[in-house]
Design a protein around this motif. Structure first.
Motif, PDB file in Angstrom:
ATOM      1  N   ASP A   1       0.770  -1.353   0.012  1.00 42.55           N
ATOM      2  CA  ASP A   1      -0.056   0.189   0.028  1.00 42.55           C
ATOM      3  C   ASP A   1       0.738   1.343   0.082  1.00 42.55           C
ATOM      4  O   ASP A   1       0.618   2.198  -0.561  1.00 42.55           O
ATOM      5  CB  ASP A   1      -0.853   0.129   1.185  1.00 42.55           C
ATOM      6  N   TYR A   2       2.035   1.328   0.672  1.00 43.17           N
ATOM      7  CA  TYR A   2       3.020   2.210   0.949  1.00 43.17           C
ATOM      8  C   TYR A   2       3.248   2.840  -0.554  1.00 43.17           C
ATOM      9  O   TYR A   2       3.170   3.941  -0.829  1.00 43.17           O
ATOM     10  CB  TYR A   2       3.817   2.039   2.024  1.00 43.17           C
ATOM     11  N   TYR A   3       4.085   1.600  -1.370  1.00 46.29           N
ATOM     12  CA  TYR A   3       4.648   2.217  -2.387  1.00 46.29           C
ATOM     13  C   TYR A   3       3.377   2.384  -3.668  1.00 46.29           C
ATOM     14  O   TYR A   3       3.661   2.966  -4.715  1.00 46.29           O
ATOM     15  CB  TYR A   3       5.461   1.180  -2.867  1.00 46.29           C
ATOM     16  N   TRP A   4       2.338   1.616  -3.563  1.00 53.47           N
ATOM     17  CA  TRP A   4       1.330   1.722  -4.568  1.00 53.47           C
ATOM     18  C   TRP A   4       0.800   3.307  -4.650  1.00 53.47           C
ATOM     19  O   TRP A   4       0.617   3.663  -5.770  1.00 53.47           O
ATOM     20  CB  TRP A   4      -0.043   0.909  -4.012  1.00 53.47           C
ATOM     21  N   LYS A   5       1.047   3.992  -3.536  1.00 52.25           N
ATOM     22  CA  LYS A   5       0.628   5.417  -3.423  1.00 52.25           C
ATOM     23  C   LYS A   5       1.522   6.139  -4.510  1.00 52.25           C
ATOM     24  O   LYS A   5       1.305   7.222  -4.903  1.00 52.25           O
ATOM     25  CB  LYS A   5       0.779   5.980  -2.284  1.00 52.25           C
ATOM     26  N   SER A   6       2.772   5.582  -4.697  1.00 52.46           N
ATOM     27  CA  SER A   6       3.848   6.287  -5.414  1.00 52.46           C
ATOM     28  C   SER A   6       3.618   6.037  -6.999  1.00 52.46           C
ATOM     29  O   SER A   6       4.438   6.654  -7.851  1.00 52.46           O
ATOM     30  CB  SER A   6       5.293   5.983  -4.803  1.00 52.46           C
ATOM     31  N   VAL A   7       2.595   4.993  -7.375  1.00 51.19           N
ATOM     32  CA  VAL A   7       2.765   4.833  -8.735  1.00 51.19           C
ATOM     33  C   VAL A   7       1.352   5.690  -9.201  1.00 51.19           C
ATOM     34  O   VAL A   7       0.302   5.565  -8.672  1.00 51.19           O
ATOM     35  CB  VAL A   7       2.259   3.264  -8.975  1.00 51.19           C
ATOM     36  N   LYS A   8       1.780   6.587  -9.841  1.00 49.21           N
ATOM     37  CA  LYS A   8       0.704   7.511 -10.483  1.00 49.21           C
ATOM     38  C   LYS A   8      -0.021   7.356 -11.735  1.00 49.21           C
ATOM     39  O   LYS A   8       0.911   6.893 -12.635  1.00 49.21           O
ATOM     40  CB  LYS A   8       1.511   9.032 -10.620  1.00 49.21           C
ATOM     41  N   GLY A   9      -1.233   7.499 -11.857  1.00 50.30           N
ATOM     42  CA  GLY A   9      -1.954   7.631 -13.106  1.00 50.30           C
ATOM     43  C   GLY A   9      -1.702   6.482 -14.081  1.00 50.30           C
ATOM     44  O   GLY A   9      -1.698   5.218 -13.555  1.00 50.30           O
ATOM     45  N   GLU A  10      -1.547   6.687 -15.250  1.00 50.50           N
ATOM     46  CA  GLU A  10      -1.277   5.761 -16.226  1.00 50.50           C
ATOM     47  C   GLU A  10      -0.045   4.722 -15.759  1.00 50.50           C
ATOM     48  O   GLU A  10       0.104   3.528 -16.650  1.00 50.50           O
ATOM     49  CB  GLU A  10      -0.706   6.202 -17.743  1.00 50.50           C
ATOM     50  N   ALA A  11       0.783   4.946 -15.211  1.00 48.59           N
ATOM     51  CA  ALA A  11       1.816   4.004 -14.734  1.00 48.59           C
ATOM     52  C   ALA A  11       1.303   2.565 -14.026  1.00 48.59           C
ATOM     53  O   ALA A  11       1.885   1.727 -14.298  1.00 48.59           O
ATOM     54  CB  ALA A  11       3.013   4.716 -13.830  1.00 48.59           C
ATOM     55  N   LYS A  12       0.079   2.913 -13.448  1.00 48.52           N
ATOM     56  CA  LYS A  12      -0.590   1.661 -12.960  1.00 48.52           C
ATOM     57  C   LYS A  12      -0.991   0.656 -13.807  1.00 48.52           C
ATOM     58  O   LYS A  12      -0.744  -0.381 -13.479  1.00 48.52           O
ATOM     59  CB  LYS A  12      -1.947   2.300 -12.224  1.00 48.52           C
ATOM     60  N   LYS A  13      -0.834   1.073 -14.919  1.00 50.23           N
ATOM     61  CA  LYS A  13      -1.088  -0.086 -16.115  1.00 50.23           C
ATOM     62  C   LYS A  13       0.007  -1.039 -16.309  1.00 50.23           C
ATOM     63  O   LYS A  13      -0.464  -1.937 -16.664  1.00 50.23           O
ATOM     64  CB  LYS A  13      -1.352   0.790 -17.519  1.00 50.23           C
ATOM     65  N   ALA A  14       0.986  -0.661 -15.769  1.00 45.47           N
ATOM     66  CA  ALA A  14       2.086  -1.901 -16.037  1.00 45.47           C
ATOM     67  C   ALA A  14       1.810  -3.053 -14.792  1.00 45.47           C
ATOM     68  O   ALA A  14       2.551  -4.089 -15.066  1.00 45.47           O
ATOM     69  CB  ALA A  14       3.622  -1.103 -15.268  1.00 45.47           C
ATOM     70  N   TYR A  15       1.058  -2.774 -14.026  1.00 46.65           N
ATOM     71  CA  TYR A  15       0.407  -4.031 -12.866  1.00 46.65           C
ATOM     72  C   TYR A  15      -0.733  -4.389 -12.969  1.00 46.65           C
ATOM     73  O   TYR A  15      -1.230  -5.022 -11.928  1.00 46.65           O
ATOM     74  CB  TYR A  15       1.103  -3.267 -11.616  1.00 46.65           C
ATOM     75  N   THR A  16      -1.659  -3.967 -14.131  1.00 47.08           N
ATOM     76  CA  THR A  16      -3.034  -4.040 -14.033  1.00 47.08           C
ATOM     77  C   THR A  16      -3.698  -4.531 -15.204  1.00 47.08           C
ATOM     78  O   THR A  16      -5.004  -4.654 -15.393  1.00 47.08           O
ATOM     79  CB  THR A  16      -3.752  -2.847 -13.512  1.00 47.08           C
TER      80      THR A  16
END
Ligand code: FMN
Length: 190
Positions: free
Chosen positions: A109-124
């Motif tokens: 949860d701590y590091y997920w907050k640092s993944v912004k916007g479209e960058a989330k697509k790398a893990y989803t």
């Protein structure tokens, strides 16, 4: 060249760890990408990953998707190697350790907050990384909410950090091992 023969083991340690940490904030630093090795005990695999963080105990953090081969392998065998090379300074760093996978709460949860916007697509992605597909479009499908379900933090806890400084015909090789909470250096024949 980062270190030379005049450096004490302690000075080498300080210079090398400082260089490693600087990759977190210096643009285009060659240590930003590292080769991560994993094995299930039989098959060995390597791949580049981004070094996302390094803490005061020199634990190194990287992010991935829990459906990847590396996660499958680390679940069977936590042993991991990390490899860095700085071309300009002619410095290789090799880290051996074990991986802790953080897939639920806490560090995740701590590091997920640092993944912004479209960058989330790398893990989803809707389909799992490594899954065979017929058409490229199948690779670019995401469920709208980009949830952290598959996001995984890999914490590499180092046991040994080995440094090779290339220098003409007089290379320097030194291995630091963690003994009773202290990093002890041993010079080696290159
Ligand atoms: C420069 C570069 C950086 C990469 N960074 C990451 C990363 O931080 N996390 C990740 O899971 N994959 C990253 N990848 C992709 C991996 O190298 C690899 O292809 C992918 O994770 C699947 O690996 P696996 O099936 O061996 O687990 C990166 C690739 C390159 C070329």
């Amino acid at each position: 060249m980062l270190v030379n023969q005049k450096y004490t083991n302690d000075q080498i340690w300080k210079a090398v760890t400082h260089e490693l940490k600087s990759a977190l904030h210096v643009k285009n630093h060659p240590f930003r990408f590292m080769v991560m090795g994993s094995t299930d005990g039989i098959e060995v695999s390597q791949r580049y990953v981004v070094m996302r963080d390094i803490d005061d105990d020199f634990n190194v953090y990287a992010f991935t998707d829990d459906r990847t081969l590396k996660v499958e392998q680390f679940k069977k065998n936590p042993n991991c190697s990390l490899l860095f090379y700085h071309g300009e300074k002619r410095l290789q760093i090799r880290i051996n350790g074990v991986v802790e996978l953080h897939q639920y709460a806490g560090l995740k949860d701590y590091y997920w907050k640092s993944v912004k916007g479209e960058a989330k697509k790398a893990y989803t992605s809707s389909n799992a990384p490594g899954e065979p597909i017929k058409e490229w479009e199948e690779a670019y499908q995401w469920d709208g909410s980009l949830k952290s379900k598959h996001f995984t933090v890999m914490k590499v806890i180092p046991a040994q950090i080995e440094v090779l400084q290339l220098h003409k015909l007089e290379h320097l090789r030194i291995r630091f091992t963690k003994l009773n909470y202290e990093w002890v250096g041993q010079k080696l024949i290159p």
